[in-house]
Design a protein around this motif. Structure first.
Motif, PDB file in Angstrom:
ATOM      1  N   ALA A   1       0.830  -1.208   0.000  1.00  0.00           N
ATOM      2  CA  ALA A   1       0.000   0.000   0.000  1.00  0.00           C
ATOM      3  C   ALA A   1       0.864   1.258   0.000  1.00  0.00           C
ATOM      4  O   ALA A   1       0.577   2.225  -0.713  1.00  0.00           O
ATOM      5  N   VAL A   2       1.933   1.244   0.791  1.00  0.00           N
ATOM      6  CA  VAL A   2       2.841   2.403   0.830  1.00  0.00           C
ATOM      7  C   VAL A   2       3.524   2.573  -0.528  1.00  0.00           C
ATOM      8  O   VAL A   2       3.637   3.695  -1.039  1.00  0.00           O
ATOM      9  N   ARG A   3       3.939   1.479  -1.129  1.00  0.00           N
ATOM     10  CA  ARG A   3       4.554   1.568  -2.461  1.00  0.00           C
ATOM     11  C   ARG A   3       3.561   2.103  -3.488  1.00  0.00           C
ATOM     12  O   ARG A   3       3.923   2.906  -4.350  1.00  0.00           O
ATOM     13  N   ASP A   4       2.320   1.686  -3.400  1.00  0.00           N
ATOM     14  CA  ASP A   4       1.298   2.167  -4.333  1.00  0.00           C
ATOM     15  C   ASP A   4       1.062   3.666  -4.136  1.00  0.00           C
ATOM     16  O   ASP A   4       0.934   4.414  -5.115  1.00  0.00           O
ATOM     17  N   ALA A   5       1.011   4.108  -2.897  1.00  0.00           N
ATOM     18  CA  ALA A   5       0.850   5.540  -2.623  1.00  0.00           C
ATOM     19  C   ALA A   5       2.061   6.317  -3.119  1.00  0.00           C
ATOM     20  O   ALA A   5       1.930   7.405  -3.683  1.00  0.00           O
ATOM     21  N   ASN A   6       3.247   5.753  -2.941  1.00  0.00           N
ATOM     22  CA  ASN A   6       4.469   6.413  -3.401  1.00  0.00           C
ATOM     23  C   ASN A   6       4.467   6.541  -4.928  1.00  0.00           C
ATOM     24  O   ASN A   6       4.871   7.571  -5.478  1.00  0.00           O
ATOM     25  N   ARG A   7       4.000   5.505  -5.614  1.00  0.00           N
ATOM     26  CA  ARG A   7       3.892   5.551  -7.069  1.00  0.00           C
ATOM     27  C   ARG A   7       2.940   6.664  -7.491  1.00  0.00           C
ATOM     28  O   ARG A   7       3.226   7.459  -8.379  1.00  0.00           O
ATOM     29  N   ALA A   8       1.800   6.744  -6.803  1.00  0.00           N
ATOM     30  CA  ALA A   8       0.815   7.777  -7.120  1.00  0.00           C
ATOM     31  C   ALA A   8       1.380   9.174  -6.848  1.00  0.00           C
ATOM     32  O   ALA A   8       1.144  10.104  -7.620  1.00  0.00           O
ATOM     33  N   ALA A   9       2.136   9.312  -5.771  1.00  0.00           N
ATOM     34  CA  ALA A   9       2.755  10.609  -5.467  1.00  0.00           C
ATOM     35  C   ALA A   9       3.774  10.978  -6.548  1.00  0.00           C
ATOM     36  O   ALA A   9       3.864  12.134  -6.956  1.00  0.00           O
ATOM     37  N   GLY A  10       4.525   9.984  -7.026  1.00  0.00           N
ATOM     38  CA  GLY A  10       5.485  10.235  -8.101  1.00  0.00           C
ATOM     39  C   GLY A  10       4.801  10.677  -9.378  1.00  0.00           C
ATOM     40  O   GLY A  10       5.278  11.587 -10.072  1.00  0.00           O
ATOM     41  N   GLU A  11       3.678  10.059  -9.695  1.00  0.00           N
ATOM     42  CA  GLU A  11       2.918  10.453 -10.887  1.00  0.00           C
ATOM     43  C   GLU A  11       2.376  11.867 -10.738  1.00  0.00           C
ATOM     44  O   GLU A  11       2.410  12.654 -11.686  1.00  0.00           O
ATOM     45  N   LEU A  12       1.894  12.200  -9.542  1.00  0.00           N
ATOM     46  CA  LEU A  12       1.394  13.545  -9.294  1.00  0.00           C
ATOM     47  C   LEU A  12       2.527  14.566  -9.407  1.00  0.00           C
ATOM     48  O   LEU A  12       2.350  15.637  -9.999  1.00  0.00           O
ATOM     49  N   THR A  13       3.676  14.229  -8.858  1.00  0.00           N
ATOM     50  CA  THR A  13       4.830  15.124  -8.949  1.00  0.00           C
ATOM     51  C   THR A  13       5.231  15.345 -10.398  1.00  0.00           C
ATOM     52  O   THR A  13       5.472  16.482 -10.817  1.00  0.00           O
ATOM     53  N   GLN A  14       5.272  14.274 -11.179  1.00  0.00           N
ATOM     54  CA  GLN A  14       5.634  14.398 -12.587  1.00  0.00           C
ATOM     55  C   GLN A  14       4.622  15.260 -13.330  1.00  0.00           C
ATOM     56  O   GLN A  14       4.997  16.111 -14.129  1.00  0.00           O
ATOM     57  N   ALA A  15       3.346  15.059 -13.057  1.00  0.00           N
ATOM     58  CA  ALA A  15       2.312  15.839 -13.729  1.00  0.00           C
ATOM     59  C   ALA A  15       2.385  17.316 -13.333  1.00  0.00           C
ATOM     60  O   ALA A  15       2.137  18.197 -14.153  1.00  0.00           O
ATOM     61  N   THR A  16       2.747  17.577 -12.076  1.00  0.00           N
ATOM     62  CA  THR A  16       2.800  18.953 -11.579  1.00  0.00           C
ATOM     63  C   THR A  16       4.095  19.654 -11.972  1.00  0.00           C
ATOM     64  O   THR A  16       4.079  20.807 -12.391  1.00  0.00           O
ATOM     65  N   MET A  17       5.215  18.954 -11.832  1.00  0.00           N
ATOM     66  CA  MET A  17       6.521  19.572 -12.055  1.00  0.00           C
ATOM     67  C   MET A  17       7.035  19.406 -13.484  1.00  0.00           C
ATOM     68  O   MET A  17       7.869  20.183 -13.925  1.00  0.00           O
ATOM     69  N   GLY A  18       6.545  18.398 -14.193  1.00  0.00           N
ATOM     70  CA  GLY A  18       7.027  18.130 -15.537  1.00  0.00           C
ATOM     71  C   GLY A  18       6.963  19.328 -16.466  1.00  0.00           C
ATOM     72  O   GLY A  18       7.953  19.648 -17.130  1.00  0.00           O
ATOM     73  N   PRO A  19       5.842  20.030 -16.522  1.00  0.00           N
ATOM     74  CA  PRO A  19       5.779  21.194 -17.403  1.00  0.00           C
ATOM     75  C   PRO A  19       6.793  22.276 -17.036  1.00  0.00           C
ATOM     76  O   PRO A  19       7.287  22.987 -17.900  1.00  0.00           O
ATOM     77  N   LEU A  20       7.120  22.392 -15.753  1.00  0.00           N
ATOM     78  CA  LEU A  20       8.101  23.395 -15.339  1.00  0.00           C
ATOM     79  C   LEU A  20       9.496  23.018 -15.807  1.00  0.00           C
ATOM     80  O   LEU A  20      10.272  23.869 -16.232  1.00  0.00           O
ATOM     81  N   ALA A  21       9.831  21.737 -15.734  1.00  0.00           N
ATOM     82  CA  ALA A  21      11.157  21.291 -16.183  1.00  0.00           C
ATOM     83  C   ALA A  21      11.317  21.523 -17.674  1.00  0.00           C
ATOM     84  O   ALA A  21      12.387  21.899 -18.150  1.00  0.00           O
ATOM     85  N   GLY A  22      10.245  21.329 -18.438  1.00  0.00           N
ATOM     86  CA  GLY A  22      10.298  21.569 -19.873  1.00  0.00           C
ATOM     87  C   GLY A  22      10.486  23.034 -20.195  1.00  0.00           C
ATOM     88  O   GLY A  22      11.051  23.390 -21.225  1.00  0.00           O
TER      89      GLY A  22
END
Length: 110
Positions: A79-100
């Motif tokens: 469950a913790v790994r699944d939440a961590n995966r979801a947090a990583g996806e959220l981070t990528q979606a939020t921060m990805g456009p800024l990195a570009g």
């Protein structure tokens, strides 16, 4: 920047300040957002912030078997790994456009 000329430092600094403000805003958004991961068909769930801080774990009574603690431990980890995966996806979606956006500043290495 003019073709063959020096970059406009004032414009670059203005863009850098705007990016810094956007980054700070995105980081705050991630710190406030929550994601949940589950395991065992929802018998165990883990909630964490978008910035990766584990905030809660919920365990169904059905997941608790005193004679099989190892399965419960595995469910918590999953469950913790699944939440961590979801947090990583959220981070990528939020921060990805800024990195570009860094490449648009014409800065080498970005």
């Amino acid at each position: 920047m003019q073709p063959g000329g020096a970059p406009d430092m004032a414009q670059i600094l203005k863009q850098a300040q705007a990016m810094q403000q956007q980054l700070a805003s995105a980081q705050e958004e991630l710190a406030q957002a929550e994601v949940t991961g589950t395991a065992g068909g929802g018998m165990v769930s883990a909630t964490m912030t978008g910035s990766g801080e584990l905030t809660s774990i919920t365990i169904s009574k059905d997941a608790v078997d005193p004679d099989d603690v190892e399965t419960l431990q595995d469910l918590v980890v999953a469950a913790v790994r699944d939440a961590n995966r979801a947090a990583g996806e959220l981070t990528q979606a939020t921060m990805g456009p800024l990195a570009g956006g860094m490449g648009g500043m014409g800065l080498p290495g970005f």
